[in-house]
Design an enzyme around this catalytic site. Structure first.
Site, PDB file in Angstrom:
ATOM      1  N   HIS A 233      57.264  19.306 -11.571  1.00  0.00           N
ATOM      2  CA  HIS A 233      56.661  20.571 -11.107  1.00  0.00           C
ATOM      3  C   HIS A 233      55.800  21.096 -12.270  1.00  0.00           C
ATOM      4  O   HIS A 233      54.937  20.394 -12.767  1.00  0.00           O
ATOM      5  CB  HIS A 233      57.799  21.501 -10.688  1.00  0.00           C
ATOM      6  CG  HIS A 233      57.409  22.748  -9.960  1.00  0.00           C
ATOM      7  ND1 HIS A 233      56.138  23.017  -9.521  1.00  0.00           N
ATOM      8  CD2 HIS A 233      58.163  23.831  -9.576  1.00  0.00           C
ATOM      9  CE1 HIS A 233      56.116  24.195  -8.906  1.00  0.00           C
ATOM     10  NE2 HIS A 233      57.344  24.718  -8.929  1.00  0.00           N
ATOM     11  N   HIS A 272      50.739  14.741  -5.086  1.00  0.00           N
ATOM     12  CA  HIS A 272      51.210  16.025  -4.575  1.00  0.00           C
ATOM     13  C   HIS A 272      51.870  15.812  -3.223  1.00  0.00           C
ATOM     14  O   HIS A 272      51.438  14.960  -2.455  1.00  0.00           O
ATOM     15  CB  HIS A 272      50.030  17.003  -4.420  1.00  0.00           C
ATOM     16  CG  HIS A 272      50.464  18.422  -4.438  1.00  0.00           C
ATOM     17  ND1 HIS A 272      50.924  19.058  -3.311  1.00  0.00           N
ATOM     18  CD2 HIS A 272      50.556  19.313  -5.456  1.00  0.00           C
ATOM     19  CE1 HIS A 272      51.261  20.285  -3.639  1.00  0.00           C
ATOM     20  NE2 HIS A 272      51.067  20.466  -4.931  1.00  0.00           N
ATOM     21  N   ASP A 323      47.793  20.302 -12.666  1.00  0.00           N
ATOM     22  CA  ASP A 323      48.252  20.132 -14.044  1.00  0.00           C
ATOM     23  C   ASP A 323      47.393  19.178 -14.866  1.00  0.00           C
ATOM     24  O   ASP A 323      47.474  19.184 -16.096  1.00  0.00           O
ATOM     25  CB  ASP A 323      49.705  19.638 -14.053  1.00  0.00           C
ATOM     26  CG  ASP A 323      50.634  20.688 -13.485  1.00  0.00           C
ATOM     27  OD1 ASP A 323      50.519  21.840 -13.902  1.00  0.00           O
ATOM     28  OD2 ASP A 323      51.456  20.352 -12.614  1.00  0.00           O
TER      29      ASP A 323
HETATM   30  N1  CMC Z   1      51.654   8.307 -10.536  1.00  0.00           N
HETATM   31  C1  CMC Z   1      51.853   7.139  -9.926  1.00  0.00           C
HETATM   32  N2  CMC Z   1      52.265   6.990  -8.666  1.00  0.00           N
HETATM   33  C2  CMC Z   1      52.479   8.123  -7.986  1.00  0.00           C
HETATM   34  C3  CMC Z   1      52.282   9.393  -8.551  1.00  0.00           C
HETATM   35  C4  CMC Z   1      51.851   9.468  -9.867  1.00  0.00           C
HETATM   36  N3  CMC Z   1      51.655  10.635 -10.458  1.00  0.00           N
HETATM   37  N4  CMC Z   1      52.577  10.340  -7.641  1.00  0.00           N
HETATM   38  C5  CMC Z   1      52.956   9.700  -6.549  1.00  0.00           C
HETATM   39  N5  CMC Z   1      52.898   8.357  -6.752  1.00  0.00           N
HETATM   40  C6  CMC Z   1      53.245   7.324  -5.783  1.00  0.00           C
HETATM   41  C7  CMC Z   1      54.745   7.087  -5.808  1.00  0.00           C
HETATM   42  O1  CMC Z   1      55.124   6.112  -6.749  1.00  0.00           O
HETATM   43  C8  CMC Z   1      54.980   6.643  -4.387  1.00  0.00           C
HETATM   44  O2  CMC Z   1      54.547   5.319  -4.263  1.00  0.00           O
HETATM   45  P1  CMC Z   1      55.371   4.263  -3.376  1.00  0.00           P
HETATM   46  O3  CMC Z   1      55.316   4.815  -1.981  1.00  0.00           O
HETATM   47  O4  CMC Z   1      54.630   3.005  -3.583  1.00  0.00           O
HETATM   48  O5  CMC Z   1      56.761   4.265  -3.939  1.00  0.00           O
HETATM   49  C9  CMC Z   1      54.015   7.505  -3.585  1.00  0.00           C
HETATM   50  O6  CMC Z   1      52.958   7.797  -4.469  1.00  0.00           O
HETATM   51  C10 CMC Z   1      54.644   8.794  -3.076  1.00  0.00           C
HETATM   52  O7  CMC Z   1      55.158   9.506  -4.203  1.00  0.00           O
HETATM   53  P2  CMC Z   1      56.444  10.405  -4.218  1.00  0.00           P
HETATM   54  O8  CMC Z   1      56.892  10.604  -5.616  1.00  0.00           O
HETATM   55  O9  CMC Z   1      57.441   9.861  -3.245  1.00  0.00           O
HETATM   56  O10 CMC Z   1      55.835  11.738  -3.628  1.00  0.00           O
HETATM   57  P3  CMC Z   1      56.516  13.155  -3.642  1.00  0.00           P
HETATM   58  O11 CMC Z   1      55.818  13.938  -2.622  1.00  0.00           O
HETATM   59  O12 CMC Z   1      57.995  13.042  -3.547  1.00  0.00           O
HETATM   60  O13 CMC Z   1      56.220  13.688  -5.116  1.00  0.00           O
HETATM   61  C11 CMC Z   1      55.097  14.523  -6.983  1.00  0.00           C
HETATM   62  C12 CMC Z   1      55.156  14.483  -5.453  1.00  0.00           C
HETATM   63  C13 CMC Z   1      54.135  15.617  -7.394  1.00  0.00           C
HETATM   64  C14 CMC Z   1      56.491  14.849  -7.533  1.00  0.00           C
HETATM   65  C15 CMC Z   1      54.643  13.159  -7.517  1.00  0.00           C
HETATM   66  O14 CMC Z   1      53.325  12.905  -7.079  1.00  0.00           O
HETATM   67  C16 CMC Z   1      54.721  13.071  -9.027  1.00  0.00           C
HETATM   68  O15 CMC Z   1      55.780  12.752  -9.569  1.00  0.00           O
HETATM   69  N6  CMC Z   1      53.593  13.348  -9.756  1.00  0.00           N
HETATM   70  C17 CMC Z   1      53.622  13.372 -11.203  1.00  0.00           C
HETATM   71  C18 CMC Z   1      54.183  14.699 -11.706  1.00  0.00           C
HETATM   72  C19 CMC Z   1      53.224  15.854 -11.464  1.00  0.00           C
HETATM   73  O16 CMC Z   1      52.043  15.756 -11.760  1.00  0.00           O
HETATM   74  N7  CMC Z   1      53.765  16.956 -10.953  1.00  0.00           N
HETATM   75  C20 CMC Z   1      52.979  18.178 -10.707  1.00  0.00           C
HETATM   76  C21 CMC Z   1      52.918  18.498  -9.255  1.00  0.00           C
HETATM   77  S1  CMC Z   1      51.635  19.662  -8.781  1.00  0.00           S
HETATM   78  C22 CMC Z   1      51.889  21.087  -9.689  1.00  0.00           C
HETATM   79  C23 CMC Z   1      53.171  21.766  -9.423  1.00  0.00           C
HETATM   80  O17 CMC Z   1      53.510  22.064  -8.297  1.00  0.00           O
HETATM   81  O18 CMC Z   1      53.858  22.051 -10.380  1.00  0.00           O
END
Ligand code: CMC
Length: 386
Positions: A233, A272, A323
């Site tokens: 987050h 996201h 971010d």
């Molecule tokens: N780098 C590489 N792969 C990614 C990333 C990333 N940053 N984000 C998502 N993916 C891939 C993930 O590996 C998965 O692939 P697969 O289906 O092949 O396993 C797919 O995309 C779906 O990802 P998820 O983690 O299941 O998606 P989610 O909706 O549960 O998570 C998230 C969203 C924001 C937690 C995730 O994108 C993430 O961990 N991003 C990096 C951390 C980040 O930048 N967080 C800030 C979020 S926005 C600001 C805020 O609200 O604070």
């Protein structure tokens, strides 16, 4: 011990688990709207692209709290109250002075925000007026907590807040010990505008869940700060900068990204739950990062960011979130990376408190279910036999 096959619980009523509550609508709100396909963000009726550059953070606070933009007189009154509430109670300053200088600034912000309740005569008064006063107080005092801790850990004098100037201006003054220029104030103000509110993210959900027990607004915001701290987050902005700082000047950025993806590691600042295109806040921060990095001779940071963006798009079709470029913006302003999430928090407190008001006015206890997948009715053996 857990075994998914042993569960027999309520599968007809609750046939599946929504891991991460994806797609679950738990509240209605007037505070913000996100169209993840279009990359659209609305704060209480107004598009973020229209708010950015046209209104101040204080106007956004008023908008989120009252669901209308303020008149000049209303804004003057809010500014007056924000300025009047900036100073921290002495015991909170004493805590900041005495705590571990190595502590995470988000932990210190969480603890100090919680402490503020102990010195607020309204802490246990639950009227709308008292809740509004407390929201204004926290919005006014959180910047002072962040700046005081930063200066204390650097061995510098803690600056008393100014009795004038915007939240952005006063924050930069308290952080750096000198009054900021117009451009720095404008940049910080825009960052605060862009981070103020964002639908039912984890920290806002936390604030509403705490409110739903009819607990006080300080508890809700303290919990929300803890939720924001995590790297999935708000903590992602610090993680982005740490990632960029690990790279050396002649690093092959494509290879760096591809290597991480091959190892199934996340690239911080990308992805996201809601946006399936570029986060509209990232669009603004991207152009700010470009200008600022150039201004301070750190173009390489912006260029690396663009290369990472392109590789992520090509290889994963994943876009940057708020971010990613905010890290370069803050770094170019000379702000230490571990403070970035606290800046997010000092803005988002406006959205959290707005959601608290909304939940409080139309409450039902937040109480989801969990699917029990453990054993049942095991025999209890004597402790000596275990
Ligand atoms: N780098 C590489 N792969 C990614 C990333 C990333 N940053 N984000 C998502 N993916 C891939 C993930 O590996 C998965 O692939 P697969 O289906 O092949 O396993 C797919 O995309 C779906 O990802 P998820 O983690 O299941 O998606 P989610 O909706 O549960 O998570 C998230 C969203 C924001 C937690 C995730 O994108 C993430 O961990 N991003 C990096 C951390 C980040 O930048 N967080 C800030 C979020 S926005 C600001 C805020 O609200 O604070």
């Amino acid at each position: 011990m857990s075994n998914a096959n042993t569960q027999t619980f309520d599968t007809e009523q609750y046939p599946f688990i929504n891991k991460g509550l994806e797609g679950i609508v738990a509240f209605s709100t007037n505070k913000s709207f996100i169209d993840g396909q279009k990359g659209e963000l609305i704060y209480a009726g107004y598009n973020i692209n229209d708010l950015a550059h046209n209104v101040s953070f204080e106007e956004v606070c008023y908008l989120l709290w009252h669901e209308k933009l303020p008149t000049q007189a209303e804004l003057d009154e809010l500014n007056k109250e924000l300025v009047a509430n900036r100073a921290l109670p002495q015991p909170v300053l004493d805590y900041i002075e005495s705590t571990n200088s190595e502590a995470s600034p988000m932990s210190v912000l969480r603890t100090a925000t919680s402490m503020l309740a102990d010195f607020d005569d309204d802490a246990e008064v639950y009227t709308d007026e008292a809740n509004m006063r407390k929201a204004i107080k926290m919005t006014a005092q959180m910047p002072a907590i962040i700046a005081a801790f930063h200066r204390k850990r650097e061995g510098k004098e803690i600056m008393a807040p100014l009795s004038e100037g915007s939240t952005a201006y006063n924050f930069l003054y308290m952080l750096n010990g000198e009054k900021p220029g117009e451009q720095a104030e404008k940049t910080m103000d825009l960052c605060l505008v862009l981070h103020a509110e964002h639908g039912m993210n984890a920290s806002t959900f936390t604030a509403r869940a705490i409110c739903s027990t009819m607990s006080d607004i300080y508890s809700a915001i303290t919990g929300a700060i803890g939720s924001l701290k995590g790297p999935l987050h708000g903590g992602a902005n610090t993680a982005v900068m740490n990632m960029l700082l690990e790279l050396d000047k002649d690093a092959d950025i494509n290879e760096f990204v591809s290597g991480k993806l091959a190892r199934k590691e996340k690239i911080m600042g990308f992805g996201h739950r809601v946006y399936k295109t570029m986060d509209p806040r990232a669009v603004h921060l991207r152009s700010m990062a470009k200008g600022l990095a150039k201004e301070v001779g750190m173009e390489y940071l912006y260029e690396w960011s663009e290369t990472i963006l392109k590789t992520m798009k090509d290889e994963k079709n994943i876009d940057p979130n708020v971010d990613f470029f905010s890290a370069t913006v803050y770094y170019s302003m000379g702000i230490k990376p571990d403070l970035y999430t606290t800046i997010f928090a000092m803005s988002r407190v406006s959205g959290w408190t707005a959601h608290y008001f909304e939940q409080f006015a139309n409450n039902r206890l937040v109480r989801p279910r969990a699917l029990y997948v453990g054993e049942k009715n095991l025999p209890i053996s004597q402790i000596s036999d275990r």
